[in-house]
Enzyme design. Structure first.
Site, short mmCIF file in Angstrom:
data_model
loop_
_atom_site.label_atom_id
_atom_site.label_comp_id
_atom_site.label_asym_id
_atom_site.label_seq_id
_atom_site.Cartn_x
_atom_site.Cartn_y
_atom_site.Cartn_z
N GLU A 47 97.21 16.16 57.23
CA GLU A 47 96.71 15.01 56.56
C GLU A 47 96.64 13.91 57.44
O GLU A 47 97.59 13.63 58.03
CB GLU A 47 97.62 14.61 55.23
CG GLU A 47 97.13 13.85 54.19
CD GLU A 47 96.12 14.94 53.62
OE1 GLU A 47 94.86 14.59 53.77
OE2 GLU A 47 96.71 15.73 52.69
N HIS A 48 95.40 13.10 57.65
CA HIS A 48 95.28 12.03 58.52
C HIS A 48 95.31 12.36 59.88
O HIS A 48 95.27 11.72 60.88
CB HIS A 48 96.24 11.06 58.17
CG HIS A 48 96.05 10.48 57.21
ND1 HIS A 48 95.24 9.07 56.96
CD2 HIS A 48 96.41 10.32 55.74
CE1 HIS A 48 95.11 8.68 55.94
NE2 HIS A 48 95.87 9.30 54.92
N GLY A 136 88.50 9.05 42.70
CA GLY A 136 89.74 8.54 42.94
C GLY A 136 91.21 9.46 43.05
O GLY A 136 92.20 8.47 42.74
N LEU A 139 90.54 14.06 45.96
CA LEU A 139 89.96 15.23 45.88
C LEU A 139 88.62 15.20 46.39
O LEU A 139 87.71 16.41 46.39
CB LEU A 139 89.94 15.81 44.54
CG LEU A 139 91.36 16.07 43.82
CD1 LEU A 139 91.19 16.58 42.69
CD2 LEU A 139 92.53 16.76 44.71
N SER A 142 83.58 11.73 47.01
CA SER A 142 82.46 11.27 47.88
C SER A 142 81.83 12.18 48.82
O SER A 142 80.62 12.19 48.79
CB SER A 142 83.01 10.03 48.44
OG SER A 142 84.12 10.36 49.53
N ASP A 186 86.72 16.14 55.09
CA ASP A 186 86.35 16.52 53.90
C ASP A 186 84.88 17.04 53.82
O ASP A 186 84.44 17.85 52.84
CB ASP A 186 86.14 15.01 53.16
CG ASP A 186 87.62 14.56 52.73
OD1 ASP A 186 88.62 15.31 53.28
OD2 ASP A 186 87.99 13.36 52.61
#
Length: 398
Positions: A47-48, A136, A139, A142, A186
């Site tokens: 993550e990140h 939001g 997941l 966008s 993503d």
């Protein structure tokens, strides 16, 4: 819709290609040329790390954004969503300019803009969207919207772009047109994941490896706990974390935090002793990259259950060092682990969204019930809990 919120609100009712094509015909007065799908994703670990040139391991969800589309010859782009108010959004493709306040339509418009900026011969189009990817919820709704637009236009205009190229164009749309500095994970997940696998991605050189992830075959389940706490990547907190990581890389004299070896982390942290905020960000990124490599090794060895503690360790790092968790996410993780889960962590950008829980199949109902009860006792809205089944990336739907 908010300007930076994940676009095309999802519904609880699944949509099929026939439904989406019929809705297109009702809106535009003619049948579409075709219908395409792109999935949401959960990130198993990593993550990140993507905007730090690091390692990630997402998997695609069965929840998708569908786009029915036809080409136009007049340079007009018309966009319509089954889940957003406001009717048809009509734009001229030669007048598209980066517009951070564009709302949901900025995501597909940005894809058209990015393709044209790259010199691809994209003309106008009519597009209608339906989605079952929760917005939001961390997941990546966008990215699903961007990638489904990219694959539809790629086919309509015979552009010949490979999935990873489409992912890069979609990322550019979100970075430069919408104005959110996301990494490449993503969009790559939406474009490149395969059914029954997790995707091990090196975000520096974009090498990919599909790792078998047959949870059902091993008697396991991966639950998604959507806390229903909406997260917004455009509110500045995401960009703040990214800037802090870049500051740490400069201070350590490396191109990106990916280049800080795990074995040398103590020395690196000592060099940042006068900047504890940056120090904590660096500690998360370096240890998270190491956790991804450990998870890969365990999955390669067939030891899926053993990844659980690494998921939980990743959550602690995101909570304590990156400081992007929230009460609801912590409650979901702590309750799941206390009820017998093998491991759990938040997934996605943070500040809300979802957690994932690795659990034995037999224990999944008890874990889900315990989390729901814990939320009720704490006065939180009821979470939405569903199973993450590793699914296919973007494709045309026949």
């Amino acid at each position: 819709m908010t300007a930076h919120g994940a676009a095309v609100p999802a519904t609880e009712r699944p949509h099929g290609a026939q439904h989406t094509a019929a809705h297109f015909a009702a809106v535009y007065g003619a049948a579409p040329t075709g219908t395409w799908a792109a999935p949401g994703r959960v990130n198993l670990i990593g993550e990140h790390t993507d905007y730090n040139d690091g390692f990630v391991m997402p998997l695609a969800l069965p929840h998708t954004t569908l786009a029915a589309a036809s080409a136009r010859t007049d340079g007009v782009l018309r966009l319509h969503s089954g889940g957003a108010d406001g009717g048809i959004v009509e734009l001229r493709i030669d007048a598209l300019r980066p517009e951070p306040q564009a709302g949901w339509a900025g995501y597909p418009a940005g894809v058209v803009w990015a393709m044209r900026e790259a010199g691809l011969p994209v003309g106008g189009a009519d597009l209608h969207y339906d989605s079952t990817v929760p917005t939001g919820a961390g997941l990546s709704s966008s990215a699903a919207l961007e990638v489904v637009t990219a694959v539809a236009l790629n086919d309509l205009y015979a552009l010949g772009q490979e999935p990873q190229q489409l992912a890069l164009l979609a990322q550019r749309a979100e970075n430069a047109f919408v104005g959110v500095p996301v990494g490449i994970m993503d969009q790559t997940a939406a474009a490149c994941c395969t059914e029954g696998h997790a995707l091990f991605l090196d975000t520096r050189d974009l090498t990919r490896r599909q790792i078998p992830f047959d949870l059902a075959g091993e008697g396991l389940r991966l639950l998604v706990v959507d806390t229903r706490v909406k997260h917004e990547l455009g509110d500045g907190a995401y960009a703040e974390r990214r800037a802090g990581c870049e500051r740490g890389a400069r201070a350590l004299g490396v191109r990106a935090l990916r280049d800080v070896p795990y074995a040398h982390l103590p020395e690196a942290l000592a060099g940042l002793a006068d900047d504890p905020v940056t120090q904590a960000l660096v500690r998360h990124i370096v240890t998270e990259n190491h956790r991804v490599e450990e998870v890969v090794a365990l999955l390669d060895a067939g030891r899926t259950r053993a990844i659980g503690p690494l998921l939980t360790a990743g959550h602690a790092s995101l909570r304590d060092d990156f400081k992007i968790s929230c009460r609801e996410l912590d409650l979901a993780v702590d309750t799941a682990n206390a009820t017998g889960a093998l491991g759990a962590r938040m997934t996605g950008g943070g500040f809300g969204g979802s957690a994932i829980v690795l659990v034995e199949e037999a224990g999944a109902p008890a874990v889900g019930a315990a989390v729901t009860e814990a939320f009720a006792a704490a006065g939180h809205a009821a979470p939405r809990i569903f199973e993450a089944v590793p699914s296919a990336g973007a494709h045309r739907v026949e």
